[in-house]
Design a protein around this motif. Structure first.
Motif, mmCIF file in Angstrom:
data_model
loop_
_atom_site.group_PDB
_atom_site.id
_atom_site.type_symbol
_atom_site.label_atom_id
_atom_site.label_comp_id
_atom_site.label_asym_id
_atom_site.label_seq_id
_atom_site.Cartn_x
_atom_site.Cartn_y
_atom_site.Cartn_z
ATOM 1 N N VAL A 47 -5.493 13.064 16.129
ATOM 2 C CA VAL A 47 -6.394 12.505 15.101
ATOM 3 C C VAL A 47 -5.562 12.038 13.907
ATOM 4 N N SER A 48 -5.276 12.958 12.992
ATOM 5 C CA SER A 48 -4.422 12.621 11.845
ATOM 6 C C SER A 48 -3.979 13.898 11.162
ATOM 7 N N LEU A 49 -2.869 13.811 10.456
ATOM 8 C CA LEU A 49 -2.343 14.976 9.756
ATOM 9 C C LEU A 49 -3.302 15.431 8.664
ATOM 10 N N THR A 50 -3.939 14.482 7.986
ATOM 11 C CA THR A 50 -4.873 14.832 6.909
ATOM 12 C C THR A 50 -6.005 15.696 7.437
ATOM 13 N N MET A 105 -6.298 7.304 -1.830
ATOM 14 C CA MET A 105 -6.351 8.610 -2.476
ATOM 15 C C MET A 105 -5.993 9.744 -1.508
ATOM 16 N N MET A 106 -6.655 9.792 -0.354
ATOM 17 C CA MET A 106 -6.383 10.868 0.609
ATOM 18 C C MET A 106 -4.978 10.772 1.203
ATOM 19 N N PRO A 107 -4.514 9.567 1.614
ATOM 20 C CA PRO A 107 -3.122 9.504 2.084
ATOM 21 C C PRO A 107 -2.120 9.953 1.019
ATOM 22 N N ALA A 108 -2.371 9.602 -0.245
ATOM 23 C CA ALA A 108 -1.452 9.999 -1.319
ATOM 24 C C ALA A 108 -1.469 11.508 -1.516
ATOM 25 N N ILE A 109 -2.642 12.113 -1.442
ATOM 26 C CA ILE A 109 -2.747 13.567 -1.563
ATOM 27 C C ILE A 109 -2.019 14.237 -0.398
ATOM 28 N N THR A 110 -2.187 13.681 0.797
ATOM 29 C CA THR A 110 -1.490 14.226 1.970
ATOM 30 C C THR A 110 0.019 14.146 1.785
ATOM 31 N N LEU A 111 0.520 13.007 1.292
ATOM 32 C CA LEU A 111 1.955 12.871 1.028
ATOM 33 C C LEU A 111 2.418 13.910 0.008
ATOM 34 N N GLY A 131 0.820 -1.213 0.000
ATOM 35 C CA GLY A 131 0.000 0.000 0.000
ATOM 36 C C GLY A 131 0.847 1.252 0.000
ATOM 37 N N LEU A 132 1.969 1.227 0.749
ATOM 38 C CA LEU A 132 2.852 2.388 0.777
ATOM 39 C C LEU A 132 3.479 2.644 -0.587
ATOM 40 N N LEU A 133 3.934 1.578 -1.253
ATOM 41 C CA LEU A 133 4.550 1.756 -2.577
ATOM 42 C C LEU A 133 3.571 2.394 -3.553
ATOM 43 N N LEU A 134 2.317 1.948 -3.515
ATOM 44 C CA LEU A 134 1.309 2.512 -4.414
ATOM 45 C C LEU A 134 0.990 3.954 -4.028
ATOM 46 N N ALA A 135 0.874 4.236 -2.735
ATOM 47 C CA ALA A 135 0.586 5.601 -2.280
ATOM 48 C C ALA A 135 1.720 6.553 -2.657
ATOM 49 N N THR A 136 2.966 6.085 -2.549
ATOM 50 C CA THR A 136 4.114 6.908 -2.929
ATOM 51 C C THR A 136 4.088 7.211 -4.420
#
Length: 572
Positions: A416-419, A275-281, A98-103
């Protein structure tokens, strides 16, 4: 309209000439930065829930590509502490795949931001939001290192703050005192190494200017404290036969080879979830790299290209997932080290990456002896240096809106979370901005009537913006309503939006229903354009828009004379 895209990395500037002297400076800077980057790259990866080689491969591949295509002459790229919290959460929930895809997805977003020339928009993110989430991330980095700092035997560490704190508290009785002592000593070395050497060298030089010891101390002070702590930590654990967990005991060491090609697992369902984690990154990477580039600009008196920088960051993050890497961005500590040691071209950053590659190929087996407590101490120092802690003490001197935004983003980031924190912070900043602009939008009544017949004519000067946040401006012009005519000075209106046009139309209709004309003058280009396109000026009527106050007064007097004549004729 034709869209043009300019691809112009700073390395192109070397075509104008590159001296051997500058190469030697870049070589020295690159080798120094690689020494700083070595422990940080491994520490960031481990703290993110990955193997240490993931950080090293990111520093090598991502660092090389960022320097090669960067819009800054001295930017050093690689894994960053700001990503730890997000990456750990992704790995904890979706695994390494999941991390590789999000990156990869974040790299695409970054590249699109650069392609669409959105680099300048990052500068509009409020300072309160940046400080809030930076300090929040620093706290989370520090908290995440408590486990290895104290040598706690925790296998599965929760990603969320409160469960994490509960797990740490429950495991506290099992603290490894030996690991704690090693970590504490290494932390002291990181913080005090250069300070003590510099101060001691100055003291001895004042005592005896010819003494060779001050020169030796100045030389030793150039060695990063993190490297000294790393060496001391290894020697303590190995020579003292201490029972402290190391890279070798947890991960089995680091592979002494080039990174293998790894294709991320593509899945529409997984892409939707990420999608949201990737946008946050992507957003965090853009902020981190562009802030770093601005700091570097001030140091070397240069100007970076923000869009080219985003292209470089995007390209690097699209490549590193195929070699098992983690997100990469520009890093302030390594960039500042590069500048201070004479690096002035992208060659220094490329040398730093190649030097790390040589270390991996030649000395990877030695990494197995590095204590995790030492890496935790190094990250503790990174977390402390990362935070703008003095801003908390300055909160009473700031406005309530600034304080509320900063504290909200800080606590939401931690708990909570950075996002969510960034979304809430930007929303609060937007509402605050809208409120302040609406307060600056006013209608000032002017006493400009010069003749008795002008009694009943209301003169107003409009200031600010007629937009959705200030549509109540027209209510002041309706209550009370002008008796004979309303004159509006638009020269102070800098912007009108569609909601403002609606409010102006309602006001115009109310006046026209009472048979009271509205005269305007001083329209700026933007206001005139939208009022023409919305047909408000057509509804206003020909002869009611003028360029100056004098022309408008003459038109008002002519209208009043005409009305007086009509009334006289009706009575006669």
């Amino acid at each position: 309209m034709k869209f043009t895209m300019r691809f112009n990395p700073k390395i192109y500037e070397l075509r104008r000439g590159y001296s051997a002297e500058q190469f030697l400076q870049d070589l020295g800077a690159g080798l120094t930065v690689s020494v700083v980057a070595l422990p940080l790259a491994m520490a960031f990866a481990i703290a993110s829930g990955l193997k240490p080689e993931a950080g090293l491969f990111t520093a090598i591949i991502g660092g090389l590509l960022i320097s090669l295509f960067s819009g800054s002459r001295v930017q050093i790229g690689g894994p960053a502490g700001a990503f730890i919290v997000i990456v750990y959460g992704i790995v904890h929930q979706y695994g390494v795949e999941g991390l590789l895809l999000a990156t990869l997805m974040s790299g695409v977003f970054l590249w699109l931001m650069g392609f669409l020339r959105l680099g300048g928009l990052v500068e509009f993110i409020p300072v309160a939001v940046i400080i809030g989430f930076t300090n929040g991330i620093a706290v989370l980095i520090g908290v995440s290192q408590i486990k290895d700092f104290l040598g706690l035997p925790l296998e599965d560490v929760p990603a969320d703050f409160f469960p994490l704190m509960q797990s740490l508290w429950q495991a506290l009785p099992q603290m490894n005192v030996q690991a704690f002592i090693v970590a504490l000593l290494c932390l002291a070395i990181v913080f005090l190494w250069q300070r003590v050497l510099v101060l001691s060298g100055r003291f001895l030089r004042n005592k005896d200017s010819q003494h060779p010891v001050p020169k030796l101390m100045r030389f030793l002070a150039h060695i990063p404290g993190s490297i000294v702590a790393l060496i001391v930590g290894v020697l303590l654990v190995q020579l003292g036969d201490l029972q402290v967990e190391t890279i070798g005991s947890r991960f089995g060491g680091i592979p002494q080879s080039l990174p293998a090609f790894t294709a991320p697992a593509f899945s529409l369902a997984l892409m939707s979830d990420l999608m949201m984690p990737a946008i946050t990154l992507a957003v965090l990477g853009a902020i981190e790299s562009l802030l770093c580039a601005r700091v570097a600009d001030n140091m070397i008196k240069d100007k970076h290209d923000p869009n080219q920088e985003l292209l470089a960051q995007g390209f690097a993050n699209m490549v590193v997932p195929f070699f098992g890497g983690m997100p990469a961005t520009g890093t302030i500590a390594r960039t500042v080290t590069n500048v201070k040691n004479g690096g002035r071209t992208p060659i220094a950053g490329m040398i730093h990456a190649l030097a790390l590659l040589v270390v991996v190929l030649a000395a990877a087996p030695l990494a197995q002896y590095i204590p995790l407590a030492t890496l935790a101490a190094i990250l503790m120092s990174v977390a402390w240096n990362m935070g703008a802690w003095r801003e908390f003490a300055r909160i009473p001197s700031h406005t309530l809106a600034y304080a509320a935004t900063l504290l909200s983003v800080f606590f939401l980031t931690v708990m909570v979370s950075l996002t969510v924190a960034v979304q809430v912070g930007i929303a609060l900043a937007c509402f605050t901005f809208i409120y302040r602009v609406s307060m600056l939008t006013v209608a000032e009544k002017q006493n400009l009537a010069q003749t008795p017949e002008e009694e009943g004519v209301s003169y107003y000067r409009l200031l600010g913006s007629v937009f959705f946040g200030s549509v109540n401006l027209t209510q002041k012009l309706l209550n009370p309503m002008a008796k004979k005519a309303l004159v509006l000075d638009f020269s102070g209106i800098i912007y009108v939006d569609s909601s403002g046009v609606v409010a102006l139309k309602e006001m115009l209709q109310a006046y026209q229903a009472q048979g009271v004309p509205i005269f305007i003058y001083g329209l700026r280009p933007q206001a005139k354009s939208i009022l023409w396109r919305s047909e408000w000026l057509r509804d206003l009527g020909e002869g009611y828009m003028h360029d100056s106050l004098e022309e408008t007064r003459q038109a008002v007097l002519a209208y009043l004379h005409q009305q007086a004549a009509v009334e006289a004729a009706a009575k006669g």
